[in-house]
Every structure is written in structure tokens, then in C-alpha cells.
Design a protein around this motif. Structure first.
Motif, PDB file in Angstrom:
ATOM      1  N   GLN A 112       0.868  -1.187   0.000  1.00 46.68           N
ATOM      2  CA  GLN A 112       0.000   0.000   0.000  1.00 46.68           C
ATOM      3  C   GLN A 112       0.897   1.227   0.000  1.00 46.68           C
ATOM      4  O   GLN A 112       1.595   1.487   0.971  1.00 46.68           O
ATOM      5  CB  GLN A 112      -0.870   0.026   1.274  1.00 46.68           C
ATOM      6  CG  GLN A 112      -1.748  -1.185   1.480  1.00 46.68           C
ATOM      7  CD  GLN A 112      -3.064  -1.116   0.710  1.00 46.68           C
ATOM      8  OE1 GLN A 112      -3.299  -0.158  -0.035  1.00 46.68           O
ATOM      9  NE2 GLN A 112      -3.911  -2.123   0.874  1.00 46.68           N
ATOM     10  N   LEU A 113       0.902   1.988  -1.091  1.00 45.96           N
ATOM     11  CA  LEU A 113       1.800   3.142  -1.172  1.00 45.96           C
ATOM     12  C   LEU A 113       1.062   4.454  -0.954  1.00 45.96           C
ATOM     13  O   LEU A 113       1.627   5.530  -1.092  1.00 45.96           O
ATOM     14  CB  LEU A 113       2.505   3.160  -2.530  1.00 45.96           C
ATOM     15  CG  LEU A 113       3.356   1.926  -2.836  1.00 45.96           C
ATOM     16  CD1 LEU A 113       3.963   2.019  -4.225  1.00 45.96           C
ATOM     17  CD2 LEU A 113       4.467   1.745  -1.810  1.00 45.96           C
ATOM     18  N   GLY A 114      -0.211   4.367  -0.642  1.00 50.48           N
ATOM     19  CA  GLY A 114      -0.983   5.585  -0.421  1.00 50.48           C
ATOM     20  C   GLY A 114      -1.734   5.973  -1.682  1.00 50.48           C
ATOM     21  O   GLY A 114      -2.920   5.775  -1.797  1.00 50.48           O
ATOM     22  N   HIS A 115      -0.971   6.531  -2.656  1.00 52.80           N
ATOM     23  CA  HIS A 115      -1.625   6.961  -3.895  1.00 52.80           C
ATOM     24  C   HIS A 115      -1.948   5.780  -4.799  1.00 52.80           C
ATOM     25  O   HIS A 115      -2.720   5.885  -5.736  1.00 52.80           O
ATOM     26  CB  HIS A 115      -0.769   7.981  -4.631  1.00 52.80           C
ATOM     27  CG  HIS A 115       0.565   7.432  -5.062  1.00 52.80           C
ATOM     28  ND1 HIS A 115       1.499   6.991  -4.164  1.00 52.80           N
ATOM     29  CD2 HIS A 115       1.093   7.240  -6.286  1.00 52.80           C
ATOM     30  CE1 HIS A 115       2.565   6.555  -4.831  1.00 52.80           C
ATOM     31  NE2 HIS A 115       2.336   6.693  -6.122  1.00 52.80           N
TER      32      HIS A 115
ATOM     33  N   PHE B  87      -7.138  -4.974  -0.333  1.00 53.18           N
ATOM     34  CA  PHE B  87      -6.609  -6.316  -0.571  1.00 53.18           C
ATOM     35  C   PHE B  87      -5.527  -6.642   0.443  1.00 53.18           C
ATOM     36  O   PHE B  87      -4.810  -5.763   0.901  1.00 53.18           O
ATOM     37  CB  PHE B  87      -6.003  -6.402  -1.972  1.00 53.18           C
ATOM     38  CG  PHE B  87      -6.999  -6.239  -3.081  1.00 53.18           C
ATOM     39  CD1 PHE B  87      -8.094  -7.096  -3.191  1.00 53.18           C
ATOM     40  CD2 PHE B  87      -6.837  -5.238  -4.023  1.00 53.18           C
ATOM     41  CE1 PHE B  87      -9.002  -6.953  -4.230  1.00 53.18           C
ATOM     42  CE2 PHE B  87      -7.736  -5.091  -5.062  1.00 53.18           C
ATOM     43  CZ  PHE B  87      -8.825  -5.944  -5.166  1.00 53.18           C
ATOM     44  N   LYS B  88      -5.388  -7.932   0.743  1.00 52.86           N
ATOM     45  CA  LYS B  88      -4.270  -8.333   1.593  1.00 52.86           C
ATOM     46  C   LYS B  88      -3.707  -9.676   1.138  1.00 52.86           C
ATOM     47  O   LYS B  88      -4.349 -10.402   0.367  1.00 52.86           O
ATOM     48  CB  LYS B  88      -4.695  -8.383   3.067  1.00 52.86           C
ATOM     49  CG  LYS B  88      -5.837  -9.311   3.358  1.00 52.86           C
ATOM     50  CD  LYS B  88      -6.217  -9.259   4.811  1.00 52.86           C
ATOM     51  CE  LYS B  88      -7.190 -10.374   5.185  1.00 52.86           C
ATOM     52  NZ  LYS B  88      -8.307 -10.560   4.241  1.00 52.86           N
ATOM     53  N   LYS B  89      -2.494  -9.946   1.601  1.00 50.47           N
ATOM     54  CA  LYS B  89      -1.810 -11.180   1.244  1.00 50.47           C
ATOM     55  C   LYS B  89      -2.724 -12.381   1.477  1.00 50.47           C
ATOM     56  O   LYS B  89      -3.416 -12.452   2.495  1.00 50.47           O
ATOM     57  CB  LYS B  89      -0.562 -11.290   2.124  1.00 50.47           C
ATOM     58  CG  LYS B  89       0.291 -12.481   1.833  1.00 50.47           C
ATOM     59  CD  LYS B  89       1.514 -12.465   2.719  1.00 50.47           C
ATOM     60  CE  LYS B  89       2.211 -13.819   2.570  1.00 50.47           C
ATOM     61  NZ  LYS B  89       3.517 -13.868   3.121  1.00 50.47           N
ATOM     62  N   GLY B  90      -2.719 -13.336   0.543  1.00 56.33           N
ATOM     63  CA  GLY B  90      -3.528 -14.546   0.705  1.00 56.33           C
ATOM     64  C   GLY B  90      -4.914 -14.437   0.082  1.00 56.33           C
ATOM     65  O   GLY B  90      -5.589 -15.440  -0.112  1.00 56.33           O
TER      66      GLY B  90
END
Ligand SMILES: Nc1ncnc2c1ncn2[C@@H]1O[C@H](COP(=O)(O)OP(=O)(O)OP(=O)(O)O)[C@@H](O)[C@H]1O
Ligand SMILES: [Mg+2]
Length: 382
Positions: free
Chosen positions: A311-314, A340-343
Motif C-alpha cells: 500500500q503506497l498511499g496513492h 486487498f491483503k496477502k492470501g
């Protein structure tokens, strides 16, 4: 000011290292050309050949209307900032800046005016009385740049001049270099490893690989129309995803088989040589931002598992693998913060207009190599 032209320039070092192979390159008068490429591809050698610090093995170097093969460096009116920015250790910053001006016998007033102007621009005014040994790496680098700029040469060569600066200062100095170049219209050749620097600074960018010129084009063209898989995989951060693939046609529609998944591809995306059956094996490419990701599937969507999420913000970078045996990693870029997240299981889709097709290259940039090495797909156009 002057143009710089290399005509079929090769440089082979004693011992056999081929640093430059048959380079044809023309840098226009007043142009800022950025040279990029992996370590050891010949970037510094190219600059040294223009500066006269290395003689070419074959070919010609021209500065303006003069052929300069055999002309010593001091008679080329070319300033070079080296990768290791050597300064005279026993001279103060001010004396370091004044040195090239004294050699040119400029008046004291003119010397002082130029030094003040450059020092202000590079924010090194407070450092003028100090010695190089009392400066940080980034400060030394700026002084080295200053020493090249005060000369107001016809051609300036920069070899990764900002590599020791912190991120914020890099942005400032980068903008300064662009402004100086615009104002003085000095012809500049600027070597960098930094993608952003290359894309933001260069009027055109030259991509080198193992001594060979791969493409020279304005940044936008390099990004949108890379000449080959090497350039495609080198320009862009994260770089283009590249996969071995096959093309097939079915009921008049064209498809790419990538890692056992089938993606529609627009006929306009296929190069002519493929349609005439010129090449059996191909490499398919897709930019991270051209991959759509969604939590729900549907027709034309392919299931994938998320390996890693940044997640880089922009924007959010999604590292994913298609759900099948051959899956190597893809990277997708989606705008904003996404939950979204890992998995997670996601679904991906690529517009048929956004695929690239390249000839199988002799070598790909490092990041793309392992992906290709693992697969045994062969390709034919049926
Ligand atoms: N004086 C030399 N003698 C022998 N080989 C050399 C010499 N200078 C450079 N080379 C070789 O020539 C090739 C190109 O070197 P060069 O310094 O131009 O690369 P580069 O693109 O500037 O790399 P980097 O990004 O690491 O600075 C390399 O393989 C290097 O080992
Ligand atoms: Mg170098």
C-alpha cells in the motif's frame, strides 16, 4: 554549444571487454540526453569517449563540426562530473570551483559572479570556505557538479551525479539541472540508474545493454512503444510483466496463451513479423497498470492469489500468481488504497488493446529473467 555525434563507435578494452559495440548516436545541440542501462553496460565508457578520456577502438566522435578522435580532453571544451566526483582535497570548495575558471584566465569579477550563481543554485554557499574532507558525500557531489557548471562548457557530461543525495535533495537538484539546461542550452549527456530521473529529465532517453544501443526515444515513446523486451522490462517501475507465450486464432479472434490462461489480444497489437510467421517463440508483456484486479470474477477474468501487497498511499501494488501450475509472479498497480491483503483470492483481466508482443530476446533485464527461465512454453501462430 554543440551537438555530439558518435558514428559506429566501438570500444574494446585490452583483455577483450566490449564496452561499446557499434554505437550510432546523435545528441542535438542544446539537447539533454539521458543514458540508462544496467551496471557494466557501457554508460561511463560512452561519456569518457566523448570527453576524450578513452580513445575509441573504431568509429568516429564528433563535437559540433569537428571530428575529435585524437583531440585531448582539455581541447574539447567538455565538462564531466564523474561517478566518484573527485575534488582537489587541499583546496576549499570555493577554490575548487574557481580552479577551472583560473585555467581559463577569466577576470576575478567574472569568476566571483559565476561561483556565486552556481553556489546559490546548488545550495552550497555556506560550504565555500570548507575543504572536501569536511563535507558529506552529497555535498561533495554538488560541489563537483558546481565545478562543471561554472565552466559553462559546450557539452556537459554527468555520470550519476545525484546518486549520493537524499531523496528530497535529489528532486530539488534534478529540477535545478533541468532549469540550468533550459537556460544555458548546454548540450548534456546524463547517465543515471534512476528511472524517475531518466523519465523526467531527458528530452530523449538512450537505453544501453551490454554495449549496444537498444532504443533512443523521448520518455513517453520509450514507455508506450518499447522497441524490444529488454527496453520494456527496463523502463518503468515496477517494470513491465513479461512472459513466454503463444498466439493462436479461433473463429477469427486472437488469443494469447500465458501460463495456461487465455487472454484475448487485439490484432493491432501483433507485430507484422508474427503475422507473416517470422518468429515461433514470443514474449508477451503487460504493464502493471494495465492489469485490472477485482474481488469478484466473471467472464474473461482469471483467478489469482495475492502473494504480497504494498500500500503506497496513492496506489497499491499487488504481487499475484494466476491459479495454475505454471504461475510465476505478476505485479499489478491499482490506484488508491485498496482493501486487498496477502492470501486473498482476486480476479484479473487485461484489455486486449494493452498487451505487448516481442520477439524472444537474447537476454532480458535481470528482474524478468527468472520468470522466463522457469517456463518451457513454446509458441506458434496457428
Ligand atoms: N579500464 C577498463 N579496462 C577494462 N575493462 C573496462 C575498463 N573500464 C570499463 N571496463 C569494462 O567495460 C564495461 C563497461 O563499463 P562501464 O564503466 O562503462 O559501465 P557502466 O555502464 O558505467 O556501469 P556502472 O553502472 O556500474 O557504472 C564493463 O564490462 C567494464 O568491466
Ligand atoms: Mg559507470
Amino acid at each position: 554549444m554543440a551537438s555530439v555525434t558518435l558514428k559506429r563507435v566501438s570500444k574494446v578494452f585490452p583483455g577483450g571487454a566490449v564496452a561499446l559495440a557499434d554505437i550510432d548516436l546523435e545528441v542535438a545541440d542544446g539537447e539533454l540526453l539521458v543514458v540508462v542501462g544496467p551496471s557494466g553496460c557501457g554508460k561511463s565508457t560512452l561519456l569518457r569517449v566523448v570527453a576524450g578520456l578513452e580513445e575509441v577502438t573504431s568509429g568516429e566522435v564528433w563535437i559540433g563540426p569537428s571530428r575529435v578522435n585524437g583531440v585531448p580532453p582539455q581541447r574539447r571544451n567538455v565538462a564531466m562530473v564523474f561517478q566518484d566526483y573527485a575534488l582537489y582535497p587541499f583546496l576549499t570548495v570555493e577554490q575548487n570551483l574557481a580552479f577551472p575558471l583560473r585555467m581559463r584566465k577569466l577576470s576575478r569579477t567574472e569568476q566571483r559572479a559565476r561561483i556565486e550563481r552556481v553556489a546559490r543554485m546548488l545550495e552550497i554557499e555556506a560550504l565555500l570556505p570548507r575543504y572536501p574532507g569536511e563535507l558529506s558525500g552529497g555535498q561533495r557531489q554538488r560541489v563537483a557538479m558546481g565545478r562543471a557548471l561554472v565552466r559553462e562548457p559546450v557539452v556537459s557530461l554527468f555520470d550519476e551525479p545525484l546518486s549520493n543525495l537524499d531523496a528530497k535533495l535529489r528532486v530539488t537538484v534534478r529540477a535545478e539541472i533541468a532549469a540550468i539546461q533550459e537556460r544555458t542550452r548546454t548540450t548534456m549527456i546524463y547517465v543515471t540508474h534512476d528511472q524517475t530521473e531518466a523519465m523526467t529529465l531527458g528530452h530523449r532517453v538512450a537505453v544501453l545493454d551490454r554495449g549496444r544501443l537498444q532504443q533512443v526515444a523521448p520518455p513517453r515513446v520509450l514507455y508506450d512503444e518499447p522497441a524490444n523486451a529488454f527496453v520494456a522490462g527496463f523502463i518503468g517501475n515496477p517494470p513491465m510483466n513479461l512472459f513466454p507465450a503463444t498466439v493462436s486464432s479461433e473463429n477469427g479472434r486472437l488469443f494469447l496463451a500465458v501460463q495456461q490462461a487465455r487472454f484475448a489480444i487485439a490484432p493491432s497489437r501483433l507485430p507484422g513479423w508474427l503475422l507473416t510467421g517470422g518468429q515461433a517463440r514470443i514474449v508477451a508483456g503487460v504493464r502493471p497498470e494495465a492489469i485490472e484486479c477485482d474481488g469478484e470474477g466473471g467472464d474473461g477474468w482469471h483467478p489469482a492469489d495475492l502473494d504480497h501487497v504494498e500500500q503506497l498511499g496513492h496506489e497499491t501494488l499487488l504481487y499475484l500468481r494466476l491459479c495454475n501450475a505454471q504461475a510465476t509472479r505478476w505485479v499489478a498497480r491499482v490506484p488508491g488504497m485498496r482493501p486487498f491483503k496477502k492470501g486473498d483470492r482476486v480476479f484479473v483481466r487485461v484489455s486486449p488493446e494493452r498487451w505487448y508482443v516481442f520477439e524472444e530476446p537474447s537476454a532480458l533485464p535481470e528482474q524478468a529473467q527468472p520468470e522466463l527461465a522457469r517456463s518451457q512454453t513454446s509458441s506458434t501462430l496457428q
